[in-house]
Each structure stands twice: as C-alpha cells, then as structure tokens.
Scaffold this motif. Sequence first.
Motif, PDB file in Angstrom:
ATOM      1  N   PRO A   1       0.827  -1.208   0.000  1.00 39.54           N
ATOM      2  CA  PRO A   1       0.000   0.000   0.000  1.00 39.54           C
ATOM      3  C   PRO A   1       0.861   1.258   0.000  1.00 39.54           C
ATOM      4  CG  PRO A   1       0.018  -1.030   2.169  1.00 39.54           C
ATOM      5  CD  PRO A   1       0.659  -1.996   1.237  1.00 39.54           C
ATOM      6  N   GLY A   2       0.392   2.289  -0.682  1.00 35.28           N
ATOM      7  CA  GLY A   2       1.123   3.556  -0.721  1.00 35.28           C
ATOM      8  C   GLY A   2       0.966   4.322   0.577  1.00 35.28           C
ATOM      9  N   ARG A   3       1.710   5.395   0.703  1.00 35.31           N
ATOM     10  CA  ARG A   3       1.708   6.167   1.947  1.00 35.31           C
ATOM     11  C   ARG A   3       0.337   6.779   2.249  1.00 35.31           C
ATOM     12  NH1 ARG A   3       4.822   8.277   5.768  1.00 35.31           N
ATOM     13  NH2 ARG A   3       4.354  10.331   6.610  1.00 35.31           N
ATOM     14  N   GLU A   4      -0.351   7.297   1.233  1.00 35.20           N
ATOM     15  CA  GLU A   4      -1.654   7.936   1.466  1.00 35.20           C
ATOM     16  C   GLU A   4      -2.680   6.933   2.008  1.00 35.20           C
ATOM     17  OE1 GLU A   4      -2.376  11.159   1.494  1.00 35.20           O
ATOM     18  OE2 GLU A   4      -0.214  11.373   1.149  1.00 35.20           O
ATOM     19  N   GLU A   5      -2.695   5.735   1.423  1.00 38.93           N
ATOM     20  CA  GLU A   5      -3.611   4.704   1.927  1.00 38.93           C
ATOM     21  C   GLU A   5      -3.242   4.325   3.352  1.00 38.93           C
ATOM     22  OE1 GLU A   5      -5.172   0.136   0.982  1.00 38.93           O
ATOM     23  OE2 GLU A   5      -3.679   1.076  -0.332  1.00 38.93           O
ATOM     24  N   LEU A   6      -1.948   4.241   3.594  1.00 34.47           N
ATOM     25  CA  LEU A   6      -1.464   3.874   4.919  1.00 34.47           C
ATOM     26  C   LEU A   6      -1.854   4.922   5.967  1.00 34.47           C
ATOM     27  CD1 LEU A   6       0.101   1.446   5.930  1.00 34.47           C
ATOM     28  CD2 LEU A   6       2.204   2.767   5.707  1.00 34.47           C
ATOM     29  N   LEU A   7      -1.751   6.200   5.598  1.00 38.73           N
ATOM     30  CA  LEU A   7      -2.110   7.270   6.523  1.00 38.73           C
ATOM     31  C   LEU A   7      -3.577   7.175   6.944  1.00 38.73           C
ATOM     32  CD1 LEU A   7      -0.241  10.305   4.912  1.00 38.73           C
ATOM     33  CD2 LEU A   7       0.245   9.252   7.128  1.00 38.73           C
ATOM     34  N   THR A   8      -4.443   6.842   5.997  1.00 36.29           N
ATOM     35  CA  THR A   8      -5.869   6.706   6.296  1.00 36.29           C
ATOM     36  C   THR A   8      -6.102   5.580   7.293  1.00 36.29           C
ATOM     37  OG1 THR A   8      -6.485   7.498   4.097  1.00 36.29           O
ATOM     38  CG2 THR A   8      -8.145   6.246   5.308  1.00 36.29           C
ATOM     39  N   LEU A   9      -5.428   4.450   7.082  1.00 36.01           N
ATOM     40  CA  LEU A   9      -5.610   3.293   7.954  1.00 36.01           C
ATOM     41  C   LEU A   9      -5.000   3.524   9.336  1.00 36.01           C
ATOM     42  CD1 LEU A   9      -4.891   0.390   5.421  1.00 36.01           C
ATOM     43  CD2 LEU A   9      -7.080   1.420   6.054  1.00 36.01           C
ATOM     44  N   VAL A  10      -3.857   4.199   9.388  1.00 37.64           N
ATOM     45  CA  VAL A  10      -3.210   4.491  10.670  1.00 37.64           C
ATOM     46  C   VAL A  10      -4.083   5.426  11.508  1.00 37.64           C
ATOM     47  CG1 VAL A  10      -1.239   5.630  11.777  1.00 37.64           C
ATOM     48  CG2 VAL A  10      -0.860   4.058   9.869  1.00 37.64           C
ATOM     49  N   ALA A  11      -4.684   6.411  10.848  1.00 33.69           N
ATOM     50  CA  ALA A  11      -5.566   7.347  11.560  1.00 33.69           C
ATOM     51  C   ALA A  11      -6.735   6.599  12.193  1.00 33.69           C
ATOM     52  CB  ALA A  11      -6.078   8.410  10.594  1.00 33.69           C
ATOM     53  N   ALA A  12      -7.255   5.590  11.492  1.00 31.41           N
ATOM     54  CA  ALA A  12      -8.359   4.799  12.029  1.00 31.41           C
ATOM     55  C   ALA A  12      -7.876   3.891  13.153  1.00 31.41           C
ATOM     56  CB  ALA A  12      -8.993   3.968  10.912  1.00 31.41           C
ATOM     57  N   ALA A  13      -6.709   3.268  12.976  1.00 25.19           N
ATOM     58  CA  ALA A  13      -6.161   2.361  13.991  1.00 25.19           C
ATOM     59  C   ALA A  13      -5.862   3.099  15.292  1.00 25.19           C
ATOM     60  CB  ALA A  13      -4.887   1.692  13.465  1.00 25.19           C
ATOM     61  N   GLY A  14      -5.548   4.387  15.176  1.00 27.12           N
ATOM     62  CA  GLY A  14      -5.241   5.183  16.355  1.00 27.12           C
ATOM     63  C   GLY A  14      -6.430   5.471  17.246  1.00 27.12           C
ATOM     64  N   ARG A  15      -7.631   4.978  16.857  1.00 29.28           N
ATOM     65  CA  ARG A  15      -8.834   5.187  17.664  1.00 29.28           C
ATOM     66  C   ARG A  15      -8.987   4.135  18.770  1.00 29.28           C
ATOM     67  NH1 ARG A  15     -12.853   8.251  15.328  1.00 29.28           N
ATOM     68  NH2 ARG A  15     -13.783   8.101  17.404  1.00 29.28           N
ATOM     69  N   VAL A  16      -7.975   3.326  18.990  1.00 26.44           N
ATOM     70  CA  VAL A  16      -8.072   2.300  20.036  1.00 26.44           C
ATOM     71  C   VAL A  16      -8.190   2.973  21.403  1.00 26.44           C
ATOM     72  CG1 VAL A  16      -6.704   0.625  18.732  1.00 26.44           C
ATOM     73  CG2 VAL A  16      -5.573   2.149  20.351  1.00 26.44           C
TER      74      VAL A  16
ATOM     75  N   VAL B   1      -5.119  -3.544  15.370  1.00 24.21           N
ATOM     76  CA  VAL B   1      -6.210  -2.950  14.592  1.00 24.21           C
ATOM     77  C   VAL B   1      -5.728  -2.601  13.185  1.00 24.21           C
ATOM     78  CG1 VAL B   1      -7.789  -0.988  14.397  1.00 24.21           C
ATOM     79  CG2 VAL B   1      -7.455  -2.093  16.610  1.00 24.21           C
ATOM     80  N   LEU B   2      -4.503  -2.087  13.082  1.00 25.57           N
ATOM     81  CA  LEU B   2      -3.956  -1.756  11.766  1.00 25.57           C
ATOM     82  C   LEU B   2      -3.825  -3.012  10.910  1.00 25.57           C
ATOM     83  CD1 LEU B   2      -2.766   0.255   9.786  1.00 25.57           C
ATOM     84  CD2 LEU B   2      -0.536  -0.019  10.903  1.00 25.57           C
ATOM     85  N   SER B   3      -3.427  -4.131  11.519  1.00 27.52           N
ATOM     86  CA  SER B   3      -3.306  -5.375  10.760  1.00 27.52           C
ATOM     87  C   SER B   3      -4.681  -5.831  10.260  1.00 27.52           C
ATOM     88  CB  SER B   3      -2.662  -6.472  11.619  1.00 27.52           C
ATOM     89  OG  SER B   3      -3.547  -6.946  12.618  1.00 27.52           O
ATOM     90  N   LEU B   4      -5.716  -5.619  11.063  1.00 21.74           N
ATOM     91  CA  LEU B   4      -7.084  -5.956  10.649  1.00 21.74           C
ATOM     92  C   LEU B   4      -7.521  -5.087   9.472  1.00 21.74           C
ATOM     93  CD1 LEU B   4      -8.903  -6.316  14.101  1.00 21.74           C
ATOM     94  CD2 LEU B   4      -8.382  -8.154  12.496  1.00 21.74           C
ATOM     95  N   LEU B   5      -7.242  -3.793   9.564  1.00 24.67           N
ATOM     96  CA  LEU B   5      -7.633  -2.855   8.514  1.00 24.67           C
ATOM     97  C   LEU B   5      -6.900  -3.146   7.206  1.00 24.67           C
ATOM     98  CD1 LEU B   5      -7.679   0.435  10.624  1.00 24.67           C
ATOM     99  CD2 LEU B   5      -9.662  -0.760   9.693  1.00 24.67           C
ATOM    100  N   LEU B   6      -5.624  -3.466   7.308  1.00 23.30           N
ATOM    101  CA  LEU B   6      -4.848  -3.806   6.108  1.00 23.30           C
ATOM    102  C   LEU B   6      -5.376  -5.083   5.467  1.00 23.30           C
ATOM    103  CD1 LEU B   6      -1.279  -2.992   7.472  1.00 23.30           C
ATOM    104  CD2 LEU B   6      -2.286  -1.981   5.408  1.00 23.30           C
ATOM    105  N   ASP B   7      -5.698  -6.074   6.293  1.00 23.67           N
ATOM    106  CA  ASP B   7      -6.233  -7.333   5.773  1.00 23.67           C
ATOM    107  C   ASP B   7      -7.579  -7.106   5.101  1.00 23.67           C
ATOM    108  OD1 ASP B   7      -5.944 -10.515   6.075  1.00 23.67           O
ATOM    109  OD2 ASP B   7      -8.039  -9.973   6.385  1.00 23.67           O
ATOM    110  N   GLU B   8      -8.430  -6.308   5.739  1.00 23.48           N
ATOM    111  CA  GLU B   8      -9.760  -6.018   5.185  1.00 23.48           C
ATOM    112  C   GLU B   8      -9.646  -5.246   3.877  1.00 23.48           C
ATOM    113  OE1 GLU B   8     -13.512  -4.026   4.458  1.00 23.48           O
ATOM    114  OE2 GLU B   8     -11.652  -3.008   5.037  1.00 23.48           O
TER     115      GLU B   8
END
Length: 241
Positions: free
Chosen positions: A21-36, A109-116
Amino acid sequence: MSALDAVRARQSWSKVGDTAPGREELLTLVAAAGRVADHSSLRPWRLIELRGSDREALGAAIAQAQGDDAPSTKPLRAPLLIAVVASYRPSEKVPRWEQEAVASGVAHVLSLLLDEAGWGVIWRTGHYTRSQPVAAMHGLTDDEELLGWLYVGDKPHGKSPGRRKAVDARRLLTRLPAGAPAEALADSPAHDATSGAADRDAAAQTEAERAEKKAKKAAKKAKKKAKKAKKKAKKAKKKSA
C-alpha cells in the motif's frame, strides 16, 4: 463487510507479493487504527515505514545484534515493514504496561484494517527487537521500545494463508469463581444450559481435525510405501533380465 466479518476472515500471511500500500492509503488506515482505547489519550506509540533499502539496513542491524557475518534476509520477505514502537509518556495514572498495551492495540487494529483492505499481513517479532543495534537503526529514544514489525504485501493469487483452529469462546469467557475454580462453575447447575452442546461441538471439531490429520499421515505413508515397492520391483526386474 462488517467488523465482525473482517475479524473472522483475518489470517496471518507468512508469504506476500511485491506490491504494498502507498503512503496515502497507509495514513488513512493508521488514523483509524489510532482510535483504540487510550487511557488519558497519551498516544504512547508511533509507527515507522521501512521500504526499499530501509529493509537492507534492518537486515544489517539484525546481523550485528546476532553476531552474524552476513545481513539477515528476513526483512526482504515483504515490500513494506511497519515498525511498531511503544513510545512511553510521563504519567502518574497510566503505567508503562498499559501504554505498551495501547501500542499493541494500534498494531493489531492496523493489521485488521490492512487485511480487510486486501493486503496480506503478518506481525513478526524476535529477540533482537530489543537489541541496541536494531533500536539505534530505528532511531529509538531511551523512552521507546520496539514491539516488532507488520510485514505487508499483496496476497498471492491462488494461495491461502492456511487454516486456524476455532476459538472455544466458552472456555475463555468465564464468570467470577465465587470461591470455586472456573472449571467447577462450568459443571454447576447454574451454568448456561447450552454450554454442554457448545463443548461437544468444540470436541467434535477437534476430533475431526485429528482424524483428518491422521488420514493425511496414513495416505502419505501409503504413498511412500508404494513408491518403495515400485522401486524394488523395478530393481528385481532389471536383475532378472
């Protein structure tokens, strides 16, 4: 896909392709994972992208940590590695172990989001994660610790990550013992009437897995025996000729 479906479908991929995944996609997923859940919102974590030659630098650091002459090739198993760092904050209310739990939660959570999102992921660790050469290579401070890396890449076509055993939730989700061990509570009249059926189902599934494993082993043994007999017959025929 619901969150429940995504979690149920998640698997660890030990082998992945060369696309990441590119950086922009990664940033979106990291922002979501940070909601733990994060006590006092300390954000006691950070992530580090390792791409291209970064992975070779990690291989050299691992070799140094282990006293090897040649760089480790392990970091080259995926096009993207995401280092998971517990970055501890001063706090009277939140101990270090709780802050490390937050960092681990973000990684999971990030691993779940990446898998999904369609990417293959596996969380890799090793005794060298806490070594000085590896810590220095990542630029960690005295208040930081490396928890491992998420290896990320595309899922190979036509391949699966393998099966995982079903989780026996009834044995892992218990009630307070009230002076008795959890096993005794499971046998008490007040125990959920459906638990017996669930336990039998779990036992049946385990038995089926054993039977399947036994059958595969027997088939492999028979194949090996037939091959040996064929070789012996061929040898005897050649000798008689």
